[in-house]
Structure formats: structure tokens, C-alpha cells
Design an enzyme around this catalytic site. Structure first.
Site, PDB file in Angstrom:
ATOM      1  N   THR A  72     -23.659  10.887  -1.507  1.00  0.00           N
ATOM      2  CA  THR A  72     -22.951  10.082  -2.508  1.00  0.00           C
ATOM      3  C   THR A  72     -21.892   9.271  -1.752  1.00  0.00           C
ATOM      4  O   THR A  72     -22.186   8.201  -1.250  1.00  0.00           O
ATOM      5  CB  THR A  72     -22.342  10.963  -3.612  1.00  0.00           C
ATOM      6  OG1 THR A  72     -21.527  11.970  -3.019  1.00  0.00           O
ATOM      7  CG2 THR A  72     -23.416  11.604  -4.446  1.00  0.00           C
ATOM      8  N   GLU A 129     -13.666  12.922   2.430  1.00  0.00           N
ATOM      9  CA  GLU A 129     -13.102  11.620   2.075  1.00  0.00           C
ATOM     10  C   GLU A 129     -11.677  11.467   2.582  1.00  0.00           C
ATOM     11  O   GLU A 129     -10.830  12.313   2.362  1.00  0.00           O
ATOM     12  CB  GLU A 129     -13.125  11.442   0.565  1.00  0.00           C
ATOM     13  CG  GLU A 129     -14.539  11.172   0.096  1.00  0.00           C
ATOM     14  CD  GLU A 129     -14.653  11.107  -1.404  1.00  0.00           C
ATOM     15  OE1 GLU A 129     -13.632  11.217  -2.085  1.00  0.00           O
ATOM     16  OE2 GLU A 129     -15.787  10.949  -1.874  1.00  0.00           O
ATOM     17  N   LYS A 156     -24.554  18.032   1.631  1.00  0.00           N
ATOM     18  CA  LYS A 156     -23.805  16.830   1.285  1.00  0.00           C
ATOM     19  C   LYS A 156     -22.506  17.267   0.624  1.00  0.00           C
ATOM     20  O   LYS A 156     -22.404  18.386   0.123  1.00  0.00           O
ATOM     21  CB  LYS A 156     -24.604  15.903   0.367  1.00  0.00           C
ATOM     22  CG  LYS A 156     -24.926  16.405  -1.005  1.00  0.00           C
ATOM     23  CD  LYS A 156     -23.862  16.288  -2.042  1.00  0.00           C
ATOM     24  CE  LYS A 156     -23.318  14.860  -2.137  1.00  0.00           C
ATOM     25  NZ  LYS A 156     -22.133  14.852  -3.070  1.00  0.00           N
ATOM     26  N   ASN A 196     -10.244   7.777  -3.924  1.00  0.00           N
ATOM     27  CA  ASN A 196     -10.332   8.482  -5.196  1.00  0.00           C
ATOM     28  C   ASN A 196      -9.645   7.784  -6.348  1.00  0.00           C
ATOM     29  O   ASN A 196      -9.690   8.256  -7.475  1.00  0.00           O
ATOM     30  CB  ASN A 196      -9.799   9.903  -5.037  1.00  0.00           C
ATOM     31  CG  ASN A 196     -10.805  10.750  -4.293  1.00  0.00           C
ATOM     32  OD1 ASN A 196     -11.903  10.961  -4.773  1.00  0.00           O
ATOM     33  ND2 ASN A 196     -10.448  11.156  -3.093  1.00  0.00           N
ATOM     34  N   THR A 256     -19.330  17.340  -5.828  1.00  0.00           N
ATOM     35  CA  THR A 256     -20.407  18.290  -5.592  1.00  0.00           C
ATOM     36  C   THR A 256     -20.610  18.578  -4.125  1.00  0.00           C
ATOM     37  O   THR A 256     -20.539  17.686  -3.296  1.00  0.00           O
ATOM     38  CB  THR A 256     -21.744  17.783  -6.152  1.00  0.00           C
ATOM     39  OG1 THR A 256     -21.620  17.684  -7.553  1.00  0.00           O
ATOM     40  CG2 THR A 256     -22.871  18.751  -5.830  1.00  0.00           C
TER      41      THR A 256
END
Lengths: 404, 404
Positions: free
Chosen positions: B166, B280, B189, B399, B200
Site C-alpha cells: 500500500t 512511514e 507488507k 499521514n 495493516t
């Protein structure tokens, strides 16, 4: 913020932010430059209770790592008496060992000597960087200067509220006068359970109401539980958090514990609103209410887990009605509920209904300063509200650019 | 990362990141573009176990709000058998109600039909935004396309690892071959307990070792507890987290549970290292070890509270050896210790000793990519390590700029 207090129409006139700890009769205060902060800004506050009463109560951090002034003030408050409080910014005096405790002791001794009282009647609070000794050669002369500057005017209360500031942008104070002839006032510094850079929330509250110590203590614990402890900026609880409440009894008016607790809760809630508005990096004032929980403790746990979730907080920063992140966070709380009944309402728009998509996201306008999150678990009668902030670039900037 | 496994010199040759789920014999995989993601990038993965064995085990999110594919896969795994797994990115299928569960059921039915097996032998995983239905008109034809594309080459394993991404920047896979003639491989992932944007962490691990289901299940739970569950990017646990382990038994080699668990733990630890490196907004790879705790659970709780503390995380971002924030965070953990014994070592420099200042902060160089935090509580024999990341501007950007 929703506070569960007995309504008191007499207090409708509201809170006065132009007054603070010197609003109640029997109190003098000062805030001076002692030279503890390299920047040369005010860094030492003294609040003196001239009586006739001298009852006091305190609530302290639950952190296992407690600063020296917390250990000191907890100890002296076992007697329920305070004649004065001395607070310094520019250093937390935490993780400083026996020498740091000796510094706090010496601070109390100095103020006691100047005032002609006992050291065990002096409360001490500190805020600033953890792990550094305080510059006692500057702090001790500062105490003499502060006592010389004491006064009972509103400017003295404001000076007291100012000298405790660290990364606060504005002094935070409030006062309430009851038509029955007594009043309550206070200041606070910090930004939540843990003020981001400097790691402390301190507040001193004064009253001239006549109240015995057990009722004072009880009212303080209840009010703090519903106000200061429901602001959660970043989930941390500092080594120095302290709220002190001193009564002079100078109004001569004996109050009922209920009336006093109601006024104290309103005052504390106002100080908390000011702390939220001045939290580091804040761009949104977020209120998280969880209702329909089995118990208040479960409602509070669920509200806090949302308040501390960085994904929810970055979505608030972005004015993004990302209810999936809220559902994720609530699902991690130690709170019983059926996910297929979960409702989430953002600024009045029920964007999640019965565990799935509700009204269109375009109906939830989060672009303003205030974001109200209402989570209904449909699992019982209890509710709780926590105030928090968003997670912004400014928060990261302020807490990373600043070097220890 | 410290993982407490039985040393196995035979595995010294290490992990091969150029191979993944197709490294073990008996597995085919594919990753294709089904059109679920508007961007038109790969979004559908199928992994097929050609046997002869078909035992499987799974570990799932502890979140009360569970996505439809989690509810489905938990149910089918009560039988301990999987013939294939289908995973989609581009939608989490969480908070989608009975209709969402029906979509998952239909997904499993479709793959089962194409493969000629039963739907109860198909695992399903999804990742993406919470609260939206999946585009079944694209997903179902994608399954047929994926089955046509199946193959057992390394390029097929890589395609499978790619189509589950993602906000991941790179596919994450690894394989290990044991000199005794069996192997293990997998992909993952996400970015932690909760992948920031998309919420996730998914992983599929395959092996051709011969092992009965109870031992497979036991090894998976132990390995996940020591690897995936010790990466904590932002404290959240998503609605979709899933780790599946499938054994084909195709090597014909019967392994001891101990040897298998050791290899599985090494493989999972490597995948976790890749997840941490691709979290991230990450600019620092932070390892938090708490030692000297009374129990491993207490050590883990203390390490996690530091890993989740935004003040510690912004200090890591700033390469700032701000040990006071670490002391504050540890003091809030549900972990017994005497603050006057606390030691904190940052990248080898014992900057906090016996609860106070240790060596000079200039000796703690945090300017590199790796930050090792060692906290000694001196309260017992137990230790635990948690991997985390810093809190950077890029985290906030990624985010908040992303809109739900």
C-alpha cells in the site's frame, strides 16, 4: 468539555481570566527573574497564604520517577498545611539524586526563614529539563527578591502565573467569585498530562472559603480527576506534575463541600481549556466523548486511546474525517463493546453507523478549530470526555528542534 | 534485534531477500493488477499450496474491530488447513458489515472454484482504507487472472510480495534454506503493529518442511510473539493484521519443532527488520531493550511505552540524547523498579547512571541511522527488545496529506 457537576446558577456569571491566585482574600503572590533561565525571563514564583487558615491539599504525578520537589511536597502535605509555595521554571530537578532533594529542601528552608514559618509548611514545584541540578546560587537570592515583591493585586497574580511558564506562549489563570462571598483562583502551566518539551503541568489554586482539610482534599481529587486528568496531549505523565490547593479561610464564609467542589471543578476545567489551547504545536482543539460504555473507567480508557493515537491525531491535523482510524483505535481499548453497534459522530455528522459507513464524509466539516468526536459503544450507560490536540508539523518541530 | 532462539550454526549462511514464498517446494504464487486500486498498480496476490501436505496456522489482530477477511480466515483456520491464500490491497474490507463479510466469502468461493478446492480451504487477507466496500466486479476477474499467472519462480514470489503493498516503498520478502533439505520463505507488507496510512500488517510464510499442524501453530505463535509483535511503529493494532503460515511438506524432510521454530523466528525477524526500515516517515531505526526487569512481560511493557512515546520519538528524530524523556516514559510503565537504580545507555554511552546524570551527553552520538537504547531497571533477570522508528515531519506529512 462536559464536567459532571452539580449545576450552580450562582456561578453563571462565569470565570474571570483577568484574575488568578490573588483573587481570593488572604493571598499574596509574586513572580520574578531569579536568573535560573539563561534567557533572563521570569522564572521564580512565590504564593503566600496569610490565613487565618492554612489548610492545603495536593495531587501529584503517578510517574514512578518523581522529581525532588514532588517527593518533598507529597511529604509535607501529609500534614495538610501549607503557608506558602515556591515554584521555579528553568529546571525540573528530576533525576538529580539525593543532591537534588537537598536543593529542594534548601529552597523550602530559605522561603520559610524569610517568611518566619517552618520549612515543613512550604510546598515546592519545579519545571524544566530533567537531569540537571538547579543553580542554587541564583534561586536562593531570587526567593528573597520574590518575597519583597509580594502583593495581593491582580498584577501580582499574573506575575506569578507568568514566572512558571516554560514553552507556554501565554500565562494561564482564572478566578471565580461566588455570590455568597467567597472566591477561588488559580494558575496553571504546561500542556497536558505531559507538557511536551519541558515535561510538567503545574497548577496552584487558592481559595478564601472556609473548609476543613479532608473536604478540601476530597474536592481537589474529584475535580482533578474530572479536569486536569482528562486533558491528554501526548499520553505522557511527567515527573513533576503537581496541583496544589490552598485555603486561607479569609472570607469567613463556610461553604458546603458540594458547592466548593462544583466551583473548583468549573475553575479547573477553565484552566484545562487554556492548557489545551496553548499545547505545543496545537492547531485543533479536539474533544473525544465516549458514551454507551459499561463503566466510566471503560469510557475513559476508550477516549484516551483515541486521544493518544497518532493516526487519529494526524487525521485531525488534516481536517480529515477518517473514522476508520477512530474505529481502529477504539477497537484496541480495554473496553467491552460490539463492533457491529459502533457509532461515530464527527462535528455532528454520524459518519459511522452500526459499525459501518454512515452519512457521507462531506457532511463532517472538520476545517475549523474545534473537532468534537462522539463515540457511542451501545454497551451501557457510562460516558467520559477527554480533551486532546492534533499531531502537527509544529509539534514535531518544537519537540525535535529543541535540544536537551 | 535480539531474538531468543536456539542457535543453529547451519543457518549461519543467512537469509536470502531475493527469494520469498516460492522458495519452498510445493508453492506457486502470482501478483496481478485487478484494478482495485485507482492507480492501476498491482493489487491482487494469490499463493497456492500444491502439497502434498496442506497444514496451516494463522495469527490475527487482537483488535475488537476485525475486518471481514480476518473473521473469515480465523474461522477457516480452526480446521488447520489452507490450500491457498488470496490477498488484496486497495481496500481493508473492515467496518463493512454483513455485506463486507459476504464479499470475503465470495472471494474465497471464486478462488476455490478456479482451483477446484473447497472455499473453507482458502485464506483471505485485505489491506487498504477502512469502511469502504471492495469493487467485486474487479476483484473476482482478478482472481482468474492471478491463477493464470501462477508460477514457482522467484519472479512469482516477488510479484506476490509486490501486489500487497500500500504505502510500502519496497516489497519485503525473505527465504532461508536449511542444509537438511527444507526451506522457508515469506513476504510481508505494512509498517508495524499498525501500518500508518493503511492500517495493516500482512504476511504469508511458506515452508516445505514436514511438520504437524499443532507444532506449526505453536512455532508460529512463538515466532510472531518474538518478532512481528515486537515492532511498534505507532502503538496501534490494525483491524486486519494477519500472519499466515502454510506447509506443503514437499521437501519430504521431517523437522524437529525446535529447528523449525528457530528458522521461522530468524525469517520473521528479517521481515520485521524490513518492515521497520520501510515504516512511514522513518529516519531512524530504533531498538529499545529493557533489561533487569522482574519478568519478560514487564520488560516488554516498559520497552513499548518508550517506543510509543512521542517525546522520545521526536528526540530520536532530532538525534538528541534526551534521556530525561526516556526516564519519564519508563516511569509511566506498569513495571516495578527503583528509580534510583535506573541506567540508560544510548548507542553505548551510559548517559543516565543510578537514576541521575551519567557520562556527558556529547558521548552519545545518535546522528546515524541506528539508535540503540538500553534501559537497565536492576529489578530482576528478564529482558525484551522492541523495534520502533522516530516521529518525523515525514510521518506527519504522509499521514495528514493522505485523505481518507
Amino acid at each position: 468539555m462536559t464536567v459532571d457537576i452539580t449545576p450552580d446558577a450562582a456561578l453563571d456569571s462565569g470565570v474571570d481570566r483577568s484574575a488568578g491566585v490573588t483573587a481570593p482574600a488572604g493571598f499574596r503572590a509574586a513572580g520574578v527573574i531569579a536568573g535560573i533561565k539563561p534567557a533572563g525571563t521570569p522564572d521564580l514564583t512565590v504564593v503566600v497564604n496569610d490565613g487565618p487558615a492554612d489548610v492545603a491539599a495536593g495531587v501529584f504525578t503517578t510517574n514512578k520517577v518523581k522529581a525532588a520537589p514532588v517527593l518533598w511536597s507529597q511529604q509535607v502535605l501529609t500534614a495538610g498545611v501549607l503557608k506558602a509555595v515556591v515554584l521555579n521554571s528553568g529546571g525540573a530537578n528530576a533525576c538529580t539524586g539525593p543532591e537534588g532533594f537537598q536543593d529542594t529542601h534548601q529552597t523550602a528552608e530559605k522561603l520559610a526563614e524569610v517568611l518566619g514559618v517552618g520549612a515543613a509548611q512550604i510546598g515546592v514545584c519545579s519545571t524544566g529539563l530533567i537531569g540537571e541540578r538547579l543553580p542554587m546560587d541564583k534561586l536562593l537570592p531570587g526567593i528573597s527578591a520574590a518575597v519583597e515583591a509580594l502583593g495581593d493585586g491582580p498584577e501580582h497574580g499574573l506575575a506569578a502565573a507568568t514566572a512558571v511558564m516554560t514553552t507556554d506562549n501565554v500565562p494561564k489563570q482564572a478566578a471565580l467569585t461566588h455570590p455568597d462571598g467567597w472566591s477561588i483562583g488559580g494558575f496553571a502551566k504546561g500542556a497536558g498530562m505531559c507538557a511536551p518539551n519541558m515535561a510538567t503541568m503545574l497548577s496552584v489554586i487558592t481559595t478564601d472559603a472556609v473548609l476543613d482539610q479532608p473536604h478540601l482534599d476530597h474536592a481537589l481529587r474529584n475535580a482533578v480527576g474530572k479536569t486536569f486528568n482528562r486533558l491528554d496531549v501526548d499520553g505522557g505523565t511527567s515527573t513533576n506534575d503537581t496541583v496544589l490547593l490552598l485555603s486561607s479561610g479569609a472570607s469567613g464564609v463556610t461553604v458546603t463541600p458540594e458547592a466548593f467542589e462544583a466551583a473548583l471543578t468549573i475553575l479547573a476545567a477553565d484552566l484545562v481549556k487554556q492548557l489545551q489551547a496553548d499545547a505545543e504545536g496545537v492547531t485543533k482543539h479536539v474533544s473525544i466523548t465516549v458514551q454507551g460504555a459499561a463503566t466510566e473507567a471503560e469510557a475513559l480508557a476508550a477516549a484516551k486511546i483515541v486521544a493518544e493515537d497518532n493516526l487519529c491525531k494526524t487525521a485531525f491535523f488534516a481536517s480529515d474525517p477518517n473514522w476508520g482510524r477512530i474505529a481502529m483505535a477504539v477497537g484496541n481499548a480495554p473496553t467491552a463493546f460490539d463492533p457491529s453497534l459502533l457509532d461515530i459522530t464527527l462535528n455532528g455528522a454520524q459518519i459511522c453507523k452500526a459499525g459501518g459507513k454512515g452519512v457521507d464524509r462531506s457532511e463532517a466539516d472538520l476545517s475549523g478549530l474545534e473537532i468534537d468526536v462522539l463515540i457511542d459503544l451501545h454497551a451501557g450507560p457510562a460516558s467520559a470526555t477527554v480533551l486532546t490536540t492534533d499531531l502537527s508539523h509544529a509539534y514535531v518541530e518544537e519537540n525535535s528542534a529543541y535540544s536537551s
